[in-house]
Design a protein around this motif. Structure first.
Motif, short mmCIF file in Angstrom:
data_model
loop_
_atom_site.label_atom_id
_atom_site.label_comp_id
_atom_site.label_asym_id
_atom_site.label_seq_id
_atom_site.Cartn_x
_atom_site.Cartn_y
_atom_site.Cartn_z
N ALA A 248 0.82 -1.22 0.00
CA ALA A 248 0.00 0.00 0.00
C ALA A 248 0.85 1.27 0.00
CB ALA A 248 -0.95 -0.02 1.18
N ALA A 249 1.86 1.35 0.86
CA ALA A 249 2.67 2.56 0.94
C ALA A 249 3.41 2.80 -0.38
CB ALA A 249 3.66 2.47 2.10
N ALA A 250 3.95 1.75 -0.95
CA ALA A 250 4.66 1.89 -2.23
C ALA A 250 3.70 2.35 -3.32
CB ALA A 250 5.32 0.56 -2.61
N ASN A 251 2.51 1.76 -3.36
CA ASN A 251 1.55 2.15 -4.39
C ASN A 251 1.10 3.60 -4.24
OD1 ASN A 251 1.45 -0.29 -5.88
ND2 ASN A 251 0.33 -1.22 -4.19
N ARG A 252 0.95 4.06 -3.01
CA ARG A 252 0.62 5.48 -2.79
C ARG A 252 1.74 6.38 -3.31
NH1 ARG A 252 -1.27 3.49 2.12
NH2 ARG A 252 0.60 4.19 3.19
N LEU A 253 2.98 5.98 -3.06
CA LEU A 253 4.13 6.76 -3.56
C LEU A 253 4.10 6.82 -5.08
CD1 LEU A 253 6.89 8.18 -3.42
CD2 LEU A 253 7.92 5.89 -3.37
N TYR A 254 3.91 5.70 -5.73
CA TYR A 254 3.92 5.67 -7.19
C TYR A 254 2.82 6.58 -7.76
CZ TYR A 254 6.74 1.52 -6.21
OH TYR A 254 7.68 0.65 -5.72
N GLU A 255 1.65 6.53 -7.17
CA GLU A 255 0.56 7.39 -7.63
C GLU A 255 0.87 8.87 -7.36
OE1 GLU A 255 -3.10 5.84 -6.03
OE2 GLU A 255 -2.95 4.02 -7.25
N ARG A 256 1.48 9.15 -6.22
CA ARG A 256 1.85 10.53 -5.89
C ARG A 256 2.87 11.08 -6.91
NH1 ARG A 256 2.93 9.48 -0.78
NH2 ARG A 256 5.17 9.69 -0.93
N LEU A 257 3.72 10.20 -7.42
CA LEU A 257 4.74 10.61 -8.39
C LEU A 257 4.17 10.73 -9.81
CD1 LEU A 257 7.78 8.51 -7.16
CD2 LEU A 257 7.48 10.98 -6.98
N GLY A 258 2.92 10.30 -10.02
CA GLY A 258 2.30 10.45 -11.33
C GLY A 258 2.05 9.16 -12.08
N PHE A 259 2.44 8.03 -11.52
CA PHE A 259 2.15 6.75 -12.16
C PHE A 259 0.66 6.48 -12.07
CE2 PHE A 259 6.62 6.35 -11.38
CZ PHE A 259 7.09 5.57 -12.43
N ARG A 260 0.10 5.85 -13.09
CA ARG A 260 -1.31 5.49 -13.11
C ARG A 260 -1.43 4.00 -13.44
NH1 ARG A 260 -1.43 9.08 -10.38
NH2 ARG A 260 -1.90 11.22 -10.89
N VAL A 261 -2.42 3.37 -12.83
CA VAL A 261 -2.67 1.96 -13.12
C VAL A 261 -3.05 1.84 -14.59
CG1 VAL A 261 -4.15 -0.03 -12.62
CG2 VAL A 261 -3.37 1.46 -10.76
N ARG A 262 -2.47 0.90 -15.25
CA ARG A 262 -2.67 0.71 -16.68
C ARG A 262 -3.68 -0.40 -16.91
NH1 ARG A 262 2.09 -0.89 -20.73
NH2 ARG A 262 0.85 -0.50 -22.56
N GLY A 263 -4.53 -0.23 -17.88
CA GLY A 263 -5.51 -1.25 -18.22
C GLY A 263 -4.86 -2.37 -19.01
N SER A 264 -4.09 -3.19 -18.32
CA SER A 264 -3.32 -4.24 -18.98
C SER A 264 -3.23 -5.43 -18.06
CB SER A 264 -1.92 -3.71 -19.30
OG SER A 264 -1.15 -4.70 -19.92
N SER A 265 -3.06 -6.59 -18.63
CA SER A 265 -2.83 -7.79 -17.83
C SER A 265 -1.35 -8.11 -17.85
CB SER A 265 -3.60 -8.98 -18.40
OG SER A 265 -4.99 -8.73 -18.37
N VAL A 266 -0.82 -8.50 -16.72
CA VAL A 266 0.57 -8.91 -16.64
C VAL A 266 0.58 -10.43 -16.57
CG1 VAL A 266 2.70 -8.84 -15.29
CG2 VAL A 266 1.25 -6.81 -15.46
N TYR A 267 1.30 -11.06 -17.47
CA TYR A 267 1.40 -12.51 -17.51
C TYR A 267 2.80 -12.92 -17.10
CZ TYR A 267 -2.88 -12.26 -20.27
OH TYR A 267 -4.15 -12.02 -20.70
N ARG A 268 2.90 -14.05 -16.44
CA ARG A 268 4.21 -14.57 -16.07
C ARG A 268 4.21 -16.07 -16.29
NH1 ARG A 268 6.71 -12.83 -10.60
NH2 ARG A 268 7.28 -11.11 -11.92
N MET A 269 5.30 -16.56 -16.84
CA MET A 269 5.49 -17.99 -17.00
C MET A 269 6.82 -18.36 -16.35
SD MET A 269 6.09 -20.33 -20.37
CE MET A 269 4.43 -20.25 -20.98
N PRO A 270 6.79 -19.21 -15.35
CA PRO A 270 8.06 -19.64 -14.75
C PRO A 270 8.83 -20.50 -15.74
CG PRO A 270 6.18 -20.67 -13.63
CD PRO A 270 5.64 -19.79 -14.70
N LEU A 271 10.10 -20.25 -15.86
CA LEU A 271 10.97 -21.04 -16.73
C LEU A 271 11.81 -21.94 -15.86
CD1 LEU A 271 12.08 -18.16 -19.13
CD2 LEU A 271 10.24 -19.83 -19.47
N ASP A 272 11.59 -23.22 -15.97
CA ASP A 272 12.36 -24.18 -15.18
C ASP A 272 13.79 -24.24 -15.72
OD1 ASP A 272 10.08 -24.76 -13.72
OD2 ASP A 272 9.48 -26.35 -15.12
N HIS A 273 14.71 -24.25 -14.79
CA HIS A 273 16.14 -24.30 -15.19
C HIS A 273 16.70 -25.64 -14.91
CE1 HIS A 273 16.41 -20.08 -16.22
NE2 HIS A 273 15.59 -19.87 -15.23
#
Length: 145
Positions: free
Chosen positions: A120-145
């Protein structure tokens, strides 16, 4: 408390020790870094590792990643972490402002970052600095090593 930011350029023992202290505060799954790993990170042309010193001691880090794409130079902020003992003194904000300046000066079109909703604190900082939540999905695929 005197706070200064700088670009890390050498994989010093002080920096290796700082990552050993800070990374577990960021991620429970992050592997420890030795001097060779820190050197690889610092030597990548895409990375700018910023450190913040509070009264001379490394108290926070941020990695700015810049990369050219066909649509223009892009930037991402990754791995922002401030030592628990130094939080609440504006260290993350100073690191972020310095990263924004470097990206802007490099000609980046945009700068992105991701953050877990429970930070929460980090997200408040980012918004205070001008970052905005983007209408996008973040996908992640773990790559086994």
């Amino acid at each position: 408390m005197k706070i200064e930011t700088e670009i890390a350029r050498e994989p010093t023992q002080e920096l290796v020790d700082a990552f050993a202290r800070l990374l577990p505060q960021l991620s429970r799954t992050a592997s420890p870094l030795d001097a060779e790993a820190v050197g690889r990170i610092l030597s990548s042309d895409a990375n700018t590792v910023l450190v913040a010193r509070a009264d001379g001691r490394i108290a926070g880090t941020l990695t700015l990643v810049t990369f050219p794409l066909p649509s223009g130079l892009r930037a991402r902020i990754e791995d922002v972490v401030v030592d628990e003992s130094a939080r609440g003194h504006g260290i993350a904000a100073l690191l972020m402002q310095e990263a924004l300046k470097i990206a802007r000066d490099a000609g980046a079109r945009t700068i992105d970052l991701t953050s877990r909703p429970d930070r929460a604190a980090a997200n408040r900082l980012y918004e205070r600095l001008g970052f905005r939540v983007r209408g996008s999905s973040v996908y992640r695929m773990p790559l086994d090593h």
